[in-house]
Motif scaffolding. Structure first.
Motif, PDB file in Angstrom:
ATOM      1  N   GLU A  27       0.832  -1.196   0.000  1.00  0.00           N
ATOM      2  CA  GLU A  27       0.000   0.000   0.000  1.00  0.00           C
ATOM      3  C   GLU A  27       0.867   1.247   0.000  1.00  0.00           C
ATOM      4  O   GLU A  27       2.019   1.229   0.425  1.00  0.00           O
ATOM      5  N   ALA A  87      -8.700   0.007   2.433  1.00  0.00           N
ATOM      6  CA  ALA A  87      -8.587  -0.016   3.893  1.00  0.00           C
ATOM      7  C   ALA A  87      -9.941   0.245   4.547  1.00  0.00           C
ATOM      8  O   ALA A  87     -10.337  -0.451   5.493  1.00  0.00           O
ATOM      9  N   LYS A  88     -10.659   1.237   4.047  1.00  0.00           N
ATOM     10  CA  LYS A  88     -11.963   1.575   4.629  1.00  0.00           C
ATOM     11  C   LYS A  88     -12.936   0.405   4.525  1.00  0.00           C
ATOM     12  O   LYS A  88     -13.740   0.172   5.422  1.00  0.00           O
ATOM     13  N   THR A 141     -12.157  -2.995   3.899  1.00  0.00           N
ATOM     14  CA  THR A 141     -11.764  -4.353   4.298  1.00  0.00           C
ATOM     15  C   THR A 141     -10.951  -4.443   5.584  1.00  0.00           C
ATOM     16  O   THR A 141     -10.731  -5.546   6.079  1.00  0.00           O
ATOM     17  N   ASP A 142     -10.513  -3.321   6.146  1.00  0.00           N
ATOM     18  CA  ASP A 142      -9.651  -3.397   7.332  1.00  0.00           C
ATOM     19  C   ASP A 142     -10.335  -4.033   8.538  1.00  0.00           C
ATOM     20  O   ASP A 142      -9.708  -4.782   9.295  1.00  0.00           O
ATOM     21  N   ASP A 143     -11.602  -3.715   8.755  1.00  0.00           N
ATOM     22  CA  ASP A 143     -12.302  -4.309   9.892  1.00  0.00           C
ATOM     23  C   ASP A 143     -12.366  -5.827   9.766  1.00  0.00           C
ATOM     24  O   ASP A 143     -12.164  -6.565  10.741  1.00  0.00           O
ATOM     25  N   MET A 180     -10.321  -7.665   7.912  1.00  0.00           N
ATOM     26  CA  MET A 180      -8.947  -8.145   8.026  1.00  0.00           C
ATOM     27  C   MET A 180      -8.534  -8.252   9.491  1.00  0.00           C
ATOM     28  O   MET A 180      -7.953  -9.246   9.922  1.00  0.00           O
ATOM     29  N   LYS A 181      -8.837  -7.228  10.268  1.00  0.00           N
ATOM     30  CA  LYS A 181      -8.499  -7.204  11.693  1.00  0.00           C
ATOM     31  C   LYS A 181      -9.158  -8.365  12.427  1.00  0.00           C
ATOM     32  O   LYS A 181      -8.527  -9.046  13.257  1.00  0.00           O
ATOM     33  N   VAL A 201       2.388  -6.111   6.014  1.00  0.00           N
ATOM     34  CA  VAL A 201       2.129  -4.829   5.361  1.00  0.00           C
ATOM     35  C   VAL A 201       3.450  -4.272   4.830  1.00  0.00           C
ATOM     36  O   VAL A 201       4.398  -4.081   5.590  1.00  0.00           O
ATOM     37  N   TRP A 224      -1.772   0.434  14.409  1.00  0.00           N
ATOM     38  CA  TRP A 224      -3.058   0.188  13.747  1.00  0.00           C
ATOM     39  C   TRP A 224      -3.902   1.448  13.690  1.00  0.00           C
ATOM     40  O   TRP A 224      -4.484   1.783  12.654  1.00  0.00           O
ATOM     41  N   ARG A 233      -2.333   4.188  11.358  1.00  0.00           N
ATOM     42  CA  ARG A 233      -2.507   3.749   9.963  1.00  0.00           C
ATOM     43  C   ARG A 233      -3.969   3.919   9.539  1.00  0.00           C
ATOM     44  O   ARG A 233      -4.248   4.392   8.425  1.00  0.00           O
ATOM     45  N   THR A 234      -4.899   3.557  10.411  1.00  0.00           N
ATOM     46  CA  THR A 234      -6.322   3.712  10.101  1.00  0.00           C
ATOM     47  C   THR A 234      -6.666   5.175   9.859  1.00  0.00           C
ATOM     48  O   THR A 234      -7.385   5.512   8.903  1.00  0.00           O
TER      49      THR A 234
END
Length: 250
Positions: A81, A92-93, A95-97, A99-100, A112, A155, A158-159
């Motif tokens: 990224e 990120a917006k 799929t991050d949740d 992924m986490k 990453v 985290w 980055r978010t």
């Protein structure tokens, strides 16, 4: 003999004086606007301190590895990224949740790898090495965060950088990244490390990741999900937004 005065002399003097005052006012207003924008650039971080992060983080080989303590046989991917990439922000917006959640459940391991090619690379890798744009600054800052070992700080910062990309892009200097990290709970050593982080010729991380992605796949772009040397998804019919479901253990 009397001297005839130029009837416009006083008017010219007044005009020039007025111009000078106007320029001063403009400078003050622009300075105030700039100051206000700079001060606002690190606001809105409060909500990002509340997210608990239950995973382990390590930093090696120019990658940040995120995994659960008991993740033994979980599938592993490399996430490439760039902090200037709007598509990376969208990914990120969306799929991050997910992924986490999979990482914390021990069903996924993510490495990453940060890039800076969107700073501009007209001369290929040699330009990448010397870039000092937003991507390079963000990469340098996040490298220091990763080295701190504070996974919650990593985290959440980055978010924020991905969620609020339009607010910070080409606006933050290293001191802004440092201030943001401090607002999210970074210790003094980490804040200082971010302020002093090498950018451009001193940042080997992004160069190494650029070279690795190009060597492994033959091209450089972002975002990319790489598993066993291949892109996920493997075909153009499937959206990259589905990558977690395609990879993570059930």
């Amino acid at each position: 003999m009397s001297t005839v005065k130029d009837p416009t002399a006083n008017n010219n003097s007044g005009f020039l004086w007025g111009i000078g005052v106007l320029l001063v006012i403009i400078a003050v207003v622009l300075g105030f606007i700039f100051y206000q924008n700079r001060g606002a650039s690190v606001e809105g971080l409060e909500g990002y301190t509340k997210q608990d992060v239950n995973m382990e983080m390590s930093f090696a080989d120019n990658a940040v590895t995120l995994k659960a303590a008991d993740a033994k046989d979980a599938p592993e991917v490399e996430l490439y990224e760039d902090y200037s990439c709007p598509h990376c922000s969208d990914l990120a917006k969306q799929t991050d949740d997910q992924m986490k959640e999979k990482i914390e459940q021990g069903k996924l391991i993510v490495k990453v790898r940060t890039l800076n090619f969107l700073d501009g690379s007209p001369n290929g890798i040699e330009s990448i090495k010397s870039n000092e744009g937003h991507s390079s600054k963000a990469a340098a800052a996040m490298e220091q965060v990763a080295k701190s070992g504070d996974v919650q700080l990593y985290w959440n910062l980055r978010t924020y950088l991905m969620d609020e990309q339009s607010k910070v892009y080409n606006k933050w200097e290293m001191k802004d990244f440092a201030q943001a990290a401090e607002s999210l709970g970074a210790d003094k050593d980490t804040v200082k490390a971010i302020e002093d982080a090498p950018v451009g010729k001193g940042n080997a991380l992004v160069t190494a990741n650029y070279e690795k992605l190009e060597a492994d796949t033959g091209s450089v772009s972002s975002p990319r999900i790489i598993k066993d040397g291949k892109d996920i998804p493997e075909d153009d019919k499937t959206s990259i937004m589905e990558w977690v479901d395609l990879v993570a253990a059930k």
